[in-house]
Scaffold this motif. Structure first.
Motif, short mmCIF file in Angstrom:
data_model
loop_
_atom_site.label_atom_id
_atom_site.label_comp_id
_atom_site.label_asym_id
_atom_site.label_seq_id
_atom_site.Cartn_x
_atom_site.Cartn_y
_atom_site.Cartn_z
N VAL A 136 0.78 -1.26 -0.07
CA VAL A 136 -0.13 -0.04 -0.07
C VAL A 136 0.93 1.40 -0.29
O VAL A 136 1.88 1.27 0.85
N LEU A 137 0.63 2.13 -0.89
CA LEU A 137 1.25 3.16 -1.19
C LEU A 137 0.36 4.40 -1.00
O LEU A 137 -0.57 4.70 -1.87
N THR A 138 0.73 5.50 -0.24
CA THR A 138 -0.16 6.76 -0.19
C THR A 138 0.33 7.63 -1.67
O THR A 138 1.27 7.31 -2.05
N SER A 139 -0.66 8.53 -1.82
CA SER A 139 -0.37 9.37 -3.01
C SER A 139 0.67 10.32 -2.54
O SER A 139 0.79 10.81 -1.18
N TRP A 140 1.72 10.74 -3.41
CA TRP A 140 2.60 11.94 -2.96
C TRP A 140 2.05 13.07 -2.28
O TRP A 140 2.76 13.61 -1.38
N GLY A 141 1.04 13.55 -2.90
CA GLY A 141 0.46 14.84 -2.40
C GLY A 141 0.07 14.77 -1.18
O GLY A 141 -0.22 15.58 -0.21
N GLN A 142 -0.49 13.40 -0.66
CA GLN A 142 -1.15 13.15 0.77
C GLN A 142 -0.07 13.00 1.78
O GLN A 142 -0.35 13.39 2.59
N ASP A 143 0.76 12.28 1.40
CA ASP A 143 2.08 11.75 2.35
C ASP A 143 3.14 11.28 1.62
O ASP A 143 3.34 10.04 1.41
N PRO A 144 4.16 12.23 1.16
CA PRO A 144 5.38 11.55 0.50
C PRO A 144 6.05 10.55 1.34
O PRO A 144 6.66 9.63 0.49
N ALA A 145 6.17 10.82 2.48
CA ALA A 145 6.69 9.37 3.27
C ALA A 145 6.19 8.25 2.93
O ALA A 145 7.05 6.96 3.02
N GLY A 146 5.03 7.86 3.08
CA GLY A 146 4.33 6.82 2.78
C GLY A 146 4.06 6.39 1.19
O GLY A 146 3.42 5.12 1.09
N ALA A 147 4.45 7.15 0.38
CA ALA A 147 4.42 7.07 -1.04
C ALA A 147 5.78 6.34 -1.64
O ALA A 147 5.62 6.08 -2.77
N VAL A 148 6.60 5.60 -0.87
CA VAL A 148 7.86 5.11 -1.35
C VAL A 148 7.97 3.74 -0.50
O VAL A 148 7.57 3.37 0.69
N SER A 149 8.23 2.79 -1.51
CA SER A 149 8.37 1.43 -0.93
C SER A 149 9.81 0.67 -1.43
O SER A 149 10.13 0.98 -2.59
N ALA A 150 10.66 0.12 -0.81
CA ALA A 150 11.39 -0.68 -1.29
C ALA A 150 11.95 -1.93 -0.89
O ALA A 150 11.49 -2.19 0.18
N PHE A 151 13.09 -2.84 -1.62
CA PHE A 151 13.25 -3.95 -1.05
C PHE A 151 14.71 -4.18 -1.75
O PHE A 151 14.99 -3.47 -2.85
N GLN A 152 15.36 -5.28 -1.33
CA GLN A 152 16.58 -5.49 -1.66
C GLN A 152 16.71 -6.80 -2.50
O GLN A 152 15.91 -7.98 -2.13
N ILE A 153 17.30 -7.14 -3.48
CA ILE A 153 17.13 -8.35 -4.26
C ILE A 153 18.70 -8.59 -4.85
O ILE A 153 19.58 -7.75 -5.09
N GLY A 154 19.09 -10.03 -4.54
CA GLY A 154 20.47 -10.57 -4.97
C GLY A 154 20.07 -11.28 -6.18
O GLY A 154 19.35 -12.21 -6.51
N VAL A 155 20.71 -10.78 -7.43
CA VAL A 155 20.69 -11.72 -8.65
C VAL A 155 21.92 -12.40 -9.14
O VAL A 155 22.80 -11.90 -8.92
N GLY A 156 21.54 -13.78 -9.50
CA GLY A 156 22.58 -14.68 -9.87
C GLY A 156 22.50 -14.84 -11.55
O GLY A 156 21.35 -14.65 -12.03
N LEU A 157 23.86 -15.51 -11.86
CA LEU A 157 23.84 -15.69 -13.41
C LEU A 157 23.61 -14.71 -14.46
O LEU A 157 22.72 -14.67 -15.48
N SER A 158 23.83 -13.32 -13.81
CA SER A 158 23.78 -12.30 -14.68
C SER A 158 24.97 -11.68 -15.22
O SER A 158 24.51 -10.80 -16.30
N GLY A 159 26.03 -11.89 -14.83
CA GLY A 159 27.26 -11.27 -15.52
C GLY A 159 27.68 -10.32 -14.08
O GLY A 159 26.57 -9.98 -13.18
N THR A 160 28.61 -9.87 -14.14
CA THR A 160 29.29 -9.17 -12.97
C THR A 160 29.88 -7.86 -13.57
O THR A 160 30.85 -7.22 -12.62
N SER A 161 29.64 -7.38 -14.34
CA SER A 161 29.89 -5.64 -15.01
C SER A 161 28.79 -5.43 -15.88
O SER A 161 27.82 -5.92 -16.35
N ASN A 162 29.16 -3.98 -15.80
CA ASN A 162 28.14 -3.14 -17.02
C ASN A 162 28.03 -3.76 -18.36
O ASN A 162 27.26 -3.55 -18.97
N LYS A 163 29.13 -4.51 -18.77
CA LYS A 163 29.37 -4.92 -20.03
C LYS A 163 28.76 -6.39 -20.13
O LYS A 163 28.08 -6.71 -21.41
#
Length: 420
Positions: A136-163
């Motif tokens: 659940v995320l509030t609207s930015w105008g109503q509550d900016p702090a409640g309008a943000v959600s985040a998580f961390q993800i570990g990805v494998g078999l993807s390569g290890t550089s920008n190239k």
């Protein structure tokens, strides 16, 4: 809804919301919130032995649209054969086929994973900054702090550089990827979910919502307040302890068949000010609205003097024009619009200062131009049905008329809420 970006499909699924890539947002343009969008930011924070660790952030930059329960779901299709080793603050809905992994089992091996937010109260070792809101995320105008959600993800078999990491073609070739989506009410639903009724102190006529304002497809499933189904269902929810689950809508049978009705009543007309009363009524027996908001467009909102019982914030989509405002409930008081019943409505009054060069009660000027509830535009009655201003009327002394109109209005407005 899925979006193809150079071999990578990314989708954002919300309750009654469909997103578009910013490049094709013409069909989803909202004149009251022209820059509103939902942005998904994918930041690669560090490299690992076969991939990387990333922080994924969901930002609801919409001024008045809330992502409600059951919350957001983010999905994508991997560019290669990537897997998810681990997650914090969120989880994949399916693990997929991980049979080839014997020693360490990935969190998900799906080629097109779907990810959901964790619920509040998740174990501490599974939490991440700005996580665990149930999506659940509030609207930015109503509550900016409640309008943000985040998580961390570990990805494998993807390569290890920008190239070697495969990035979407249309995004910057850096370690941050952005997906920007906008909302289209037309594709989210063929019919609106709310409507507007009107009344005034100078005319005993009440203009109801248009018939079938929200479509008549629910005619066969709506119920009356006396229906036995309501009591049976209440007993079943108590017995199975499923009160925290998201129920399917169950509407009261009305001529408009809308979930929500917004009533606008012109209450008083003073020498320098005028007063409007607003009521929001819920006709759904199963659904309540947490952190609801109401957006109204009217030219006199540039001179709001006081708002009672609601919070108010002007919306300025075009800085030179101040004719739109957002109303929402006071925290812990009326920010929850309960399901249909005695408590299924919230009310407020607005006092506005007149600009004597423009103010008039004639030709429907005092009624709103547009009304949105929770980001959904509500259907207004046709202008020729508005309560008209009589050609002449007897004028009572100010003090007597104020007392009389106050007493009559209290009874009249109560009847309006019940009968419409």
């Amino acid at each position: 809804m899925e979006f193809d970006n150079g071999g990578k499909l990314i989708k954002l699924v919300t309750l009654a919301a469909i997103c578009f890539m910013i490049l094709s947002q013409a069909d989803a343009f909202d004149p009251l919130d022209p820059t509103g969008n939902v942005t998904i930011r994918w930041d690669i924070m560090s490299w690992t032995s076969d991939g990387y660790m990333a922080t994924v952030t969901v930002l609801n930059f919409q001024q008045y649209r809330t992502i409600m329960n059951p919350g957001w779901t983010i999905g994508w299709t991997w560019a290669k054969k990537e897997i998810i080793w681990a997650m914090m603050g969120a989880q994949a809905t399916e693990q997929g086929d991980c049979a080839k992994f014997k020693l360490k089992i990935p969190h998900s091996c799906k080629r097109n994973p779907q990810v959901v937010d964790l619920m509040p109260g998740a174990p501490f070792n599974m939490q991440y900054n700005n996580c665990c809101k149930g999506g659940v995320l509030t609207s930015w105008g109503q509550d900016p702090a409640g309008a943000v959600s985040a998580f961390q993800i570990g990805v494998g078999l993807s390569g290890t550089s920008n190239k070697t990491v495969k990035l979407p073609k249309n995004f910057k070739l850096l370690v941050s990827w952005n997906v920007t989506c906008t909302y289209s009410q037309f594709l989210a639903s063929k019919n609106p979910s709310c409507c507007v009724s009107l009344s005034s102190f100078y005319n005993d006529k009440v203009t109801p919502c248009p018939t079938c304002a929200c479509g008549c497809q629910n005619n066969g499933t709506c119920v009356t307040k006396e229906s036995k189904l309501l009591q049976e269902q209440a007993d079943e929810r108590i017995k199975t302890k499923k009160s925290d689950m998201t129920p399917k809508p169950l509407l009261q049978c009305t001529h408009h068949l809308c979930h929500v009705r917004v009533h606008w009543h012109i209450k008083d007309n003073y020498q320098d000010y005028w007063r409007v009363k607003i009521a929001i009524i819920n006709f759904d027996f199963r659904l309540n609205y947490t952190l609801w908001n109401l957006v109204i467009q009217h030219p006199n909102l540039n001179n709001v003097t006081q708002v009672y019982s609601f919070e108010y914030m002007p919306l300025l989509p075009y800085e030179a024009i101040n004719d739109t405002g957002m109303f929402y409930g006071l925290k812990y008081y009326n920010d929850l619009l309960m399901e249909n019943g005695p408590k299924g409505n919230v009310q407020s009054e607005i006092l506005m200062k007149k600009d004597k060069n423009t103010f008039t009660l004639k030709n429907g000027w005092a009624f709103p131009r547009r009304v949105y509830f929770n980001g959904e535009e509500c259907m207004l009655p046709p202008p020729d049905s508005y309560p008209f201003l009589p050609n002449s009327a007897h004028r009572l002394p100010i003090r007597a008329s104020s007392i009389a109109s106050g007493a009559i209005f209290a009874l009249f407005f109560h009847l309006v809420l019940i009968l419409l």
